[in-house]
Write a protein that holds these residues in place. Sequence first.
Motif, mmCIF file in Angstrom:
data_model
loop_
_atom_site.group_PDB
_atom_site.id
_atom_site.type_symbol
_atom_site.label_atom_id
_atom_site.label_comp_id
_atom_site.label_asym_id
_atom_site.label_seq_id
_atom_site.Cartn_x
_atom_site.Cartn_y
_atom_site.Cartn_z
ATOM 1 N N GLU A 1 8.117 -5.141 4.406
ATOM 2 C CA GLU A 1 7.735 -3.983 3.604
ATOM 3 C C GLU A 1 7.666 -2.743 4.482
ATOM 4 N N SER B 1 -1.682 -4.527 0.632
ATOM 5 C CA SER B 1 -0.832 -5.694 0.440
ATOM 6 C C SER B 1 -1.579 -6.873 -0.188
ATOM 7 N N THR C 1 5.317 1.209 -1.521
ATOM 8 C CA THR C 1 6.070 0.373 -2.463
ATOM 9 C C THR C 1 7.416 0.980 -2.835
#
Length: 319
Positions: free
Chosen positions: A224, A259, A269
């Motif tokens: 991420e 998270s 995101t």
Amino acid sequence: MSFLNLLDLHPGLADGIRGKLTANQPLSAVTWFRIGGPAQLMFQPADEADLSAFLAKLPESVPVLPVGLGSNLLIRDGGLEGVVIRLSAKGFGGVEILEGNRLKVGAAVPDKRLSEAAAKAGLGGFSFYTGIPGGIGGALRMNAGAHGTETCQRMVQLTGIDRQGKRHVLTNADMGYGYRHSGASKDLIFTEAVFEGEPASEDTVRQEMAEVVAHREKAQPIREKTGGSTFKNPAGTSAWKEVDAAGCRGLTIGGAQMSEMHCNFMINTGEASGHDLELLGETVRKRVFEHSGIRLEWEIKRLGQPGAEGAIAPFLEHS
């Protein structure tokens, strides 16, 4: 947003400089969060001598900030006034094996590459760097650590250039290391360091590295857009436990989220702003304090000017 060009404001600043100078360089491309406004001027020095020459010429009134791999950094949406210095791999990315189980490592070397070099040299004690997504310069500054080992346990001495362009060599004792902290002058830009390990077989070291990687992939949202650990661990507990207990796992503000996998990691995101991320972090700090009385401290460095949405006051400022 853009700044006035420092090269226009200070004629002659670029004279004789061999590195790359870029006005209003977007910083979103160099941070792991992939957010942030521009640097008024970015300088990528060719080598240590080039860095020293530039700093000696730069007026004292101009702020200077070294930025490494950008893994532990939140740049606000308005960007950074002054000069951002980013050391190049070509000029500061070398690793040299020395006698006495030691390595000399450039400040631009990624932490993971140091552990790889140590493994090939048959040196143990560096496997923890495999799981730290930063560079050696940042590790030296903040005493980066993981899995029970910290930078201060391996660093022997380092070299830095001060704001006037003078070269300094500091020992481990000079650094005043503590948990995720060093006492070195903020004006120093680290250029290289000497580390000391212990003799070990390459197979043994690589097994340790594989265990670190497996743990990280299982427990952390490494794929991420994240900045690593958001808060420092308070005394006697873990930050993630306090965040979870306060009901903040998965908490979302705009495009920013704590998270679900590891709730001490903030993630972008997709469309988060610096404002979203900082507001989320301060909201979590407030909720944890209300739940447990613990004042979480940021581990991520937050720098720069606010954007159009304005500044975020720390929620615990008057608590």
